[in-house]
Motif scaffolding. Sequence first.
Motif, PDB file in Angstrom:
ATOM      1  N   ASP A 136       0.836  -1.201   0.000  1.00 38.09           N
ATOM      2  CA  ASP A 136       0.000   0.000   0.000  1.00 38.09           C
ATOM      3  C   ASP A 136       0.867   1.246   0.000  1.00 38.09           C
ATOM      4  N   CYS A 137       0.522   2.202  -0.883  1.00 36.68           N
ATOM      5  CA  CYS A 137       1.164   3.521  -0.931  1.00 36.68           C
ATOM      6  C   CYS A 137       0.190   4.555  -0.375  1.00 36.68           C
ATOM      7  N   GLN A 138       0.652   5.390   0.520  1.00 36.35           N
ATOM      8  CA  GLN A 138      -0.192   6.416   1.102  1.00 36.35           C
ATOM      9  C   GLN A 138      -0.449   7.553   0.115  1.00 36.35           C
ATOM     10  N   ARG A 139       0.512   7.836  -0.778  1.00 37.51           N
ATOM     11  CA  ARG A 139       0.358   8.908  -1.766  1.00 37.51           C
ATOM     12  C   ARG A 139       0.865   8.409  -3.112  1.00 37.51           C
ATOM     13  N   GLY A 140       0.273   8.949  -4.164  1.00 36.45           N
ATOM     14  CA  GLY A 140       0.710   8.570  -5.500  1.00 36.45           C
ATOM     15  C   GLY A 140      -0.455   8.593  -6.469  1.00 36.45           C
ATOM     16  N   SER A 141      -0.211   9.163  -7.672  1.00 37.21           N
ATOM     17  CA  SER A 141      -1.259   9.231  -8.684  1.00 37.21           C
ATOM     18  C   SER A 141      -1.480   7.867  -9.310  1.00 37.21           C
ATOM     19  N   ALA A 142      -2.743   7.586  -9.598  1.00 43.49           N
ATOM     20  CA  ALA A 142      -3.103   6.330 -10.259  1.00 43.49           C
ATOM     21  C   ALA A 142      -2.827   6.455 -11.762  1.00 43.49           C
ATOM     22  N   PRO A 143      -2.656   5.291 -12.440  1.00 45.45           N
ATOM     23  CA  PRO A 143      -2.624   3.931 -11.898  1.00 45.45           C
ATOM     24  C   PRO A 143      -1.256   3.597 -11.297  1.00 45.45           C
ATOM     25  N   ILE A 144      -1.271   2.632 -10.381  1.00 41.95           N
ATOM     26  CA  ILE A 144      -0.042   2.217  -9.705  1.00 41.95           C
ATOM     27  C   ILE A 144       0.170   0.734  -9.976  1.00 41.95           C
ATOM     28  N   LEU A 145       1.365   0.392 -10.399  1.00 45.36           N
ATOM     29  CA  LEU A 145       1.732  -1.005 -10.629  1.00 45.36           C
ATOM     30  C   LEU A 145       2.548  -1.487  -9.437  1.00 45.36           C
ATOM     31  N   TYR A 146       2.081  -2.575  -8.813  1.00 36.38           N
ATOM     32  CA  TYR A 146       2.779  -3.158  -7.668  1.00 36.38           C
ATOM     33  C   TYR A 146       3.470  -4.445  -8.107  1.00 36.38           C
ATOM     34  N   ARG A 147       4.661  -4.660  -7.565  1.00 35.66           N
ATOM     35  CA  ARG A 147       5.401  -5.901  -7.788  1.00 35.66           C
ATOM     36  C   ARG A 147       5.779  -6.474  -6.424  1.00 35.66           C
ATOM     37  N   PHE A 148       5.520  -7.760  -6.260  1.00 40.81           N
ATOM     38  CA  PHE A 148       5.864  -8.463  -5.027  1.00 40.81           C
ATOM     39  C   PHE A 148       7.084  -9.343  -5.299  1.00 40.81           C
ATOM     40  N   TYR A 149       8.064  -9.282  -4.399  1.00 36.97           N
ATOM     41  CA  TYR A 149       9.316 -10.009  -4.575  1.00 36.97           C
ATOM     42  C   TYR A 149       9.505 -11.000  -3.427  1.00 36.97           C
TER      43      TYR A 149
END
Length: 642
Positions: A326-339
Amino acid sequence: MLLWVPLLVIAPVCGQSDELILQASYPVFEGDSLVLRCLEKERKKLTEVTFYKNQMALTSFKKYSDFSIPKATLNDSGQYHCSAKKSSIWSWLASKMETRTVTIQVQELFSVPILRSTTLQPSEGTPVTLSCETQLRPEKADTQLHFSFFRDGRIILSGQKRTPKLQFTKVWQEDSGSYLCEAKTVTSGIWKRSHPVRIEVRRVPVSGIHLETQPPGGQVTEGKTLLLLCSVARGTGDITFSWHKEGPEAILKKKTQRSLVAEFKILAMRESEAGKYYCAADNTNSPLRSRPVSISVKIPVSPPLLTFSVPETQMFVGKVVELQCDCQRGSAPILYRFYHEGKVMKNSSAPFGGAASFNLSLTEQHAGNYFCEADNGIAMQSSKVLTLSVRVPVSRPLLTIRKATGRDMVELRCEAKTGTTPILYRFFHQDIILGSGWACLGEAAFLNLSLTAEDYGIYSCDADNGIGPQLSEGVKLPVTGKQRGLLAGGVSLGLLGFLGLIGVALLLYFRTQRRSGQSFALVYSRNPAIPGSQERAEVELEPTYVNDPGQQSRTHNTAFADLGLTVNPVIRDVVYAEVWRSQQKEEDADDLTSMLPTQDFSVVYSKVKAEQPLEERVRMTEATDGTQKDNIGSYENVQLHS
């Protein structure tokens, strides 16, 4: 070259005399010196000489007969004559003579200049040329002239310029006015001005207004510079530009310049400054407004937070865990990657912002380090690394029982093949806890038991590592033929000598409580309290005596307490007790004694009371007659392996 023209006039009765001559230079041009000379025909001296212009006396001389105008002008033209008396001793008796009237015309050196313009109503921003036109007399063609230009009575170009033209590359509305020019000789100082000419500069209203942004598209990153470029296709003169944001009618910026393009910069954009912007332009008190442009502020993602849905103590194989980034701030869209251990294991997109998550059914392979990344095309941020430890539930343990070294000794072995360490093992006989202790995976727990008639029945063990206990299958320990014979003989003897044996039995009972008994031992290859330790350790478990065989021990061995082990033995008559550690392989479980000749074992010798038939013990009791109570019974040394 001046020519002197003698003017001989014969004096008539009216006083004019041909004896008096008026002589003047000819031709006379503007700026030339005009000399008039009054002469007597016979060159006699004259007195009381007077010069006239247009019948009006100009000047008189007592002795001189010349009159000079240094710089003749056109105004000096006119009718000239002179009068004089002859000089003699009788001059007061002489009569006054006058010359005939002579017309003197001062000629124009150059014509009055004429101011001409390429246009009298030019548009703003267009070129205009003014020309001062004049003509020198052929006789004075070599005369040098300087030109000056004036607007509304103020000089706009110095008279040191010899060219008769004034060029404007662009005229503006303030250039409107009354213009005239002046031509002037360099030496004589003769100057002439043209008639004024009115020039009216027309203003072109602004049109075709447009607002552009940099960066293009109206998307700017938070903290970066936004450039608002306002332009008009047409428009002349000073144009006033202004920039506005829809909402409160406040002017963000206003500037006036003689240009079709103007710019306004917002150096560090903030999220609150997003909205619709427009600009306006005006040069005729009729402002023109552009179409609004939407400005969006893109916010870089903040460092994301990686969380697990369950606490660390509940992470075991088969448990479903939700990983959330989860990001508290940031313009959409957001791409998340899990490592996981530096390798991408999952990509997830949040089209409208917010968090991304996925579920993971835990296996042993899922243990390790995790982190996530967030990227919205503006910035990429990584979370802190979290370590996930997966606990494996213990498998169902296997209980095996085999004969151990020593008479009537058995060894109970309990081991679980899988499970996160440490593992707590417990041994049961008919649901009664015999003992417990900790062990690591790959190690078994052992319990050595010296059998009596009460020890036969169903045995079991369980294993527990905090996730959930697992119980082994029950193993039945049957009564052997030898034990059955001993029991039958004892019963028969009791029937034959019931009364006599009561006293013997009581005596044997008290002796047996002090000298006989049973023991067990939990055996480990490593010290569970000190993982990884390879040092061989040996702990001796002291026997405990309790009269009530149905109760558990109320004492604790201090050696096991130091090792972090909890031992709760079943209280029986103790024959002997011993605890040892062994690195025992599974394949050696059936024949432990085969390792004795080839390996270095710790050997503990214990004096064990040998088993005797009941009849023999009665005879020995009667023979000793109670005088050697402590020495009743036969003892033997038994070598035990560790």
